[in-house]
Scaffold this active site. Structure first.
Site, PDB file in Angstrom:
ATOM      1  N   ARG A  40       0.898  -1.241  -0.091  1.00 29.54           N
ATOM      2  CA  ARG A  40      -0.074  -0.188   0.018  1.00 29.54           C
ATOM      3  C   ARG A  40       1.003   1.311  -0.029  1.00 29.54           C
ATOM      4  O   ARG A  40       2.106   1.175   0.477  1.00 29.54           O
ATOM      5  CB  ARG A  40      -1.141   0.020   1.195  1.00 29.54           C
ATOM      6  CG  ARG A  40      -2.005  -1.077   1.284  1.00 29.54           C
ATOM      7  CD  ARG A  40      -2.981  -1.071   2.406  1.00 29.54           C
ATOM      8  NE  ARG A  40      -2.200  -1.225   3.761  1.00 29.54           N
ATOM      9  CZ  ARG A  40      -1.691  -0.320   4.406  1.00 29.54           C
ATOM     10  NH1 ARG A  40      -1.910   0.848   4.302  1.00 29.54           N
ATOM     11  NH2 ARG A  40      -1.050  -0.668   5.554  1.00 29.54           N
ATOM     12  N   LYS A  62      -8.751  -2.291   0.023  1.00 27.65           N
ATOM     13  CA  LYS A  62      -8.657  -1.452   1.323  1.00 27.65           C
ATOM     14  C   LYS A  62      -9.435  -0.194   1.122  1.00 27.65           C
ATOM     15  O   LYS A  62      -9.981   0.493   2.133  1.00 27.65           O
ATOM     16  CB  LYS A  62      -7.308  -1.115   1.698  1.00 27.65           C
ATOM     17  CG  LYS A  62      -6.566  -2.429   2.239  1.00 27.65           C
ATOM     18  CD  LYS A  62      -7.212  -3.052   3.290  1.00 27.65           C
ATOM     19  CE  LYS A  62      -6.466  -4.247   4.039  1.00 27.65           C
ATOM     20  NZ  LYS A  62      -6.974  -4.820   5.104  1.00 27.65           N
ATOM     21  N   HIS A  75     -11.086  -4.459  11.508  1.00 33.08           N
ATOM     22  CA  HIS A  75      -9.997  -4.874  10.884  1.00 33.08           C
ATOM     23  C   HIS A  75      -9.720  -6.160  11.289  1.00 33.08           C
ATOM     24  O   HIS A  75      -8.726  -6.370  12.486  1.00 33.08           O
ATOM     25  CB  HIS A  75      -8.992  -4.060  10.647  1.00 33.08           C
ATOM     26  CG  HIS A  75      -7.828  -4.433   9.928  1.00 33.08           C
ATOM     27  ND1 HIS A  75      -6.551  -4.257   9.975  1.00 33.08           N
ATOM     28  CD2 HIS A  75      -7.834  -5.370   8.790  1.00 33.08           C
ATOM     29  CE1 HIS A  75      -5.739  -4.645   8.959  1.00 33.08           C
ATOM     30  NE2 HIS A  75      -6.299  -5.553   8.314  1.00 33.08           N
ATOM     31  N   SER A 128      -1.455  -6.534   8.974  1.00 33.05           N
ATOM     32  CA  SER A 128      -1.062  -7.592   8.033  1.00 33.05           C
ATOM     33  C   SER A 128       0.364  -7.950   8.522  1.00 33.05           C
ATOM     34  O   SER A 128       0.985  -7.386   8.998  1.00 33.05           O
ATOM     35  CB  SER A 128      -0.813  -6.773   6.576  1.00 33.05           C
ATOM     36  OG  SER A 128      -1.942  -6.236   5.950  1.00 33.05           O
ATOM     37  N   LYS A 172      -3.613 -13.135  11.095  1.00 37.35           N
ATOM     38  CA  LYS A 172      -5.338 -13.134  11.120  1.00 37.35           C
ATOM     39  C   LYS A 172      -5.551 -14.367  10.352  1.00 37.35           C
ATOM     40  O   LYS A 172      -6.478 -14.881  10.816  1.00 37.35           O
ATOM     41  CB  LYS A 172      -5.625 -11.849  10.728  1.00 37.35           C
ATOM     42  CG  LYS A 172      -5.449 -10.428  11.484  1.00 37.35           C
ATOM     43  CD  LYS A 172      -6.497  -9.489  11.238  1.00 37.35           C
ATOM     44  CE  LYS A 172      -6.500  -9.235   9.611  1.00 37.35           C
ATOM     45  NZ  LYS A 172      -5.075  -8.748   9.178  1.00 37.35           N
ATOM     46  N   THR A 173      -5.052 -14.265   9.189  1.00 41.40           N
ATOM     47  CA  THR A 173      -5.545 -15.191   8.167  1.00 41.40           C
ATOM     48  C   THR A 173      -5.065 -16.616   8.658  1.00 41.40           C
ATOM     49  O   THR A 173      -6.056 -17.432   8.527  1.00 41.40           O
ATOM     50  CB  THR A 173      -5.080 -14.699   6.544  1.00 41.40           C
ATOM     51  OG1 THR A 173      -5.554 -13.637   6.269  1.00 41.40           O
ATOM     52  CG2 THR A 173      -5.601 -15.881   5.567  1.00 41.40           C
ATOM     53  N   ASP A 199     -10.499 -11.089   7.147  1.00 37.31           N
ATOM     54  CA  ASP A 199      -9.599  -9.702   7.220  1.00 37.31           C
ATOM     55  C   ASP A 199     -10.458  -8.494   7.681  1.00 37.31           C
ATOM     56  O   ASP A 199     -10.087  -7.543   8.261  1.00 37.31           O
ATOM     57  CB  ASP A 199      -9.175  -9.416   5.707  1.00 37.31           C
ATOM     58  CG  ASP A 199      -7.988  -8.118   6.001  1.00 37.31           C
ATOM     59  OD1 ASP A 199      -7.210  -8.261   6.906  1.00 37.31           O
ATOM     60  OD2 ASP A 199      -8.158  -7.131   5.115  1.00 37.31           O
ATOM     61  N   ARG A 224       1.411 -12.316  -1.846  1.00 38.38           N
ATOM     62  CA  ARG A 224       0.033 -12.540  -1.540  1.00 38.38           C
ATOM     63  C   ARG A 224      -0.804 -13.631  -2.405  1.00 38.38           C
ATOM     64  O   ARG A 224      -0.365 -13.768  -3.638  1.00 38.38           O
ATOM     65  CB  ARG A 224      -0.841 -11.232  -1.634  1.00 38.38           C
ATOM     66  CG  ARG A 224      -0.387  -9.920  -0.634  1.00 38.38           C
ATOM     67  CD  ARG A 224      -1.147 -10.105   0.690  1.00 38.38           C
ATOM     68  NE  ARG A 224      -0.571  -9.341   1.606  1.00 38.38           N
ATOM     69  CZ  ARG A 224      -1.047  -8.956   2.766  1.00 38.38           C
ATOM     70  NH1 ARG A 224      -2.411  -9.712   3.096  1.00 38.38           N
ATOM     71  NH2 ARG A 224      -0.764  -8.164   3.651  1.00 38.38           N
TER      72      ARG A 224
END
Length: 529
Positions: A57, A199, A218, A236, A240-241, A255, A320
């Site tokens: 980003r 995003k 988030h 990130s 989390k994933t 997410d 990713r």
């Protein structure tokens, strides 16, 4: 005719051109991608694309149009940078004219929000076919009946090869991500990083949902066989994933979620998993989801065999994989469930001093939510090449248009209302800071989270292992060595541990000064001692 109507008419005119492809199927998009040489086909059937110099980003290039209806609501600053309506409309006209010259443009119509009572219709207009495939896999795909009556509430226009002129356009660089809440448009240019699209929509939902009394989060979420819901907050790279993809529980989403009076719902229709060092052994659900129709972003691909090398971070550590949530077997469909019983705050502590798991009081939960401490990991933003300690309010500051206390107050109320237990889990370093210690073993983190979710830690004996953070650390967790639970014991030099712990505590206190006048009790009771 108002400026909103004029812009809507320009989009309508644009979409009537013959070279626009509307809602192509996955096979048709893959064919287009390969014919246009935008990406390669990998051995699993996924497409492999690269994004050039923008592999993460670009937060310094994100703007919100300064419009009368939102002027007093937005938390303006370095994250929510203002840009004038004149600059927005000038760039809008330039992009529309630019896309008119392209031979092929791709359009996806879908939704954000799995709860039909709170979903938002979206339209994504792409210069690249692979970006359109990404949008199709990440957002919620409509049925044929829904598509026939689909009306976009927000339109994303992405033209990666169009570059802004900062002197003319009022931007910081050639790159821009601009949200106009009055015109309901997102403009993206100058970057090929596909994550900007998802995003940007998340940022829109973070503005719109609180106005309906819904908390946008988030976080990832899953649900057990008895309907017990767990949330995993974190930036990130914190896990989390990975941690929400549990074979014993069904995934709600990886997410972005909303928490309404009915429960939790996924904002997206797909997953965007970080896949550096991905393996079937460690993360089987994610590994096996990367197949035909999936998008691999900046993953090294063998030229001859077309096999993805997940260990190769030469392009970026921020590799990713994007795939529809239906690519996973163990999911909730549709992606919604009841109210959470457990919340996990994930942090990757580069200092190596926070415990692998600690039980938080209400004040500590609010303190750590507002603090949002973690480490920026390599590649998640431009210029980050190694872990860097940072604070990101609500574990998602780059995506929050409203003041942080808006989201924190909503979360605190929901925690009280539904009697939710909150834990802080460090997936970062232990035995020393980054470069000295090592990452907490994934199998230990999984065991700790399982114990937390199943309620095994509610009555477990705890200890405040140091006089710095005042966190309650369980003395025993099934499957985890006792010494691992107390960070000071994992350091060879105890004095070095306390020096580093006090250094991090000072950073917490300094960061929280911004909230001390609006969260005095949380400041006094929830933070370091």
């Amino acid at each position: 005719m108002s400026s909103v109507d004029i812009i809507a008419e320009k989009i309508s005119t644009l979409l009537r051109q013959n070279h626009f492809y509307h809602n192509l199927s996955v096979p048709c998009l893959v064919e287009k991608i390969l014919a246009r040489n935008e990406a390669v086909l990998t051995s699993t059937g996924a497409i492999g694309a690269t994004t050039g110099k923008y592999t993460g980003r670009s937060p310094k290039d994100k703007y919100i149009v300064k419009e009368p209806s939102i002027l007093e609501k937005i938390n303006w600053g370095s994250i929510n940078q203002p840009i004038s309506s004149e600059s927005f409309e000038k760039l809008y006209r330039k992009i529309i004219n630019y896309l008119h010259q392209k031979e092929e443009i791709f359009v996806f119509d879908g939704y954000a929000g799995a709860d039909i009572n709170h979903r938002m219709g979206i339209r994504v207009i792409n210069e690249y076919a692979w970006h359109n495939l990404f949008a199709r896999q990440l957002f919620i795909r409509p049925t044929e009946d829904e598509l026939a009556s689909h009306t976009p509430d927000f339109t994303v226009i992405s033209a990666p090869t169009f570059k802004a002129n900062p002197l003319e356009d009022g931007t910081n660089s050639e790159t821009f991500i601009i949200i106009s809440f009055e015109k309901r448009i997102v403009l993206i240019g100058g970057t090929e990083y596909a994550g900007e699209m998802k995003k940007a929509i998340f940022s829109c939902m973070n503005y719109l949902l609180p106005q309906k009394g819904i908390l946008p989060m988030h976080c990832s979420a899953n649900v057990g066989i008895e309907g017990d819901v767990a949330l995993f907050f974190g930036l990130s790279g914190t896990g989390k994933t990975t941690l929400s993809a549990d074979v014993t529980r069904k995934l709600i989403g990886d997410d972005e979620h909303g928490w309404s009076s009915s429960g939790v719902f996924n904002i997206e229709g797909g997953c965007y998993a970080k896949c550096i060092s991905l393996s079937r052994e460690k993360e089987p659900q994610i590994f096996d989801s990367i197949r035909f129709g999936s998008v691999l972003e900046n993953v090294a691909i063998n030229e001859e065999t077309r096999v993805a090398d997940y260990e190769d971070g030469s392009l970026t550590e921020n590799t990713r994989a994007a795939y529809p949530i239906q690519a996973m077997d163990n999911i909730v469909d549709p992606s919604l469930a009841g109210h959470p019983t457990t919340i996990i705050f994930l942090t990757a502590d580069a200092f190596g001093v926070l415990p692998p798991i600690s039980k938080l009081t209400r004040e500590q939960a609010m303190y750590h939510f507002l603090s949002g401490y973690t480490s920026k990991l390599a590649g998640t933003e431009r210029g980050i090449t190694s872990p860097e300690a940072t604070f990101s309010t609500c574990f998602g500051a780059p995506f929050l248009p409203l003041p942080a206390t808006t989201y924190a107050d909503m979360l605190g109320g929901l925690i009280d209302q539904h009697h939710v237990q909150v834990y802080l889990v460090n997936t970062g370093w232990t035995g020393g800071e980054y470069g000295v210690g090592e990452r907490v073993k994934l199998k230990y983190t999984r065991a700790m989270i399982q114990a937390a979710i199943e309620g095994d830690l509610l009555h477990t004996e705890t200890i405040k292992a140091d006089n710095v953070f005042g966190l309650e650390i369980p003395l025993h967790v099934p499957g985890v060595p006792d010494d691992v639970l107390q960070p000071a014991k994992t350091w060879v030099d105890q004095n070095a541990y306390y020096i580093k712990a006090k250094e991090l505590a000072l950073k917490f206190k300094e960061n929280f000064k911004q909230f001390s006048n609006v969260a005095e009790e949380v400041y006094e009771k929830g933070g370091p001692l």
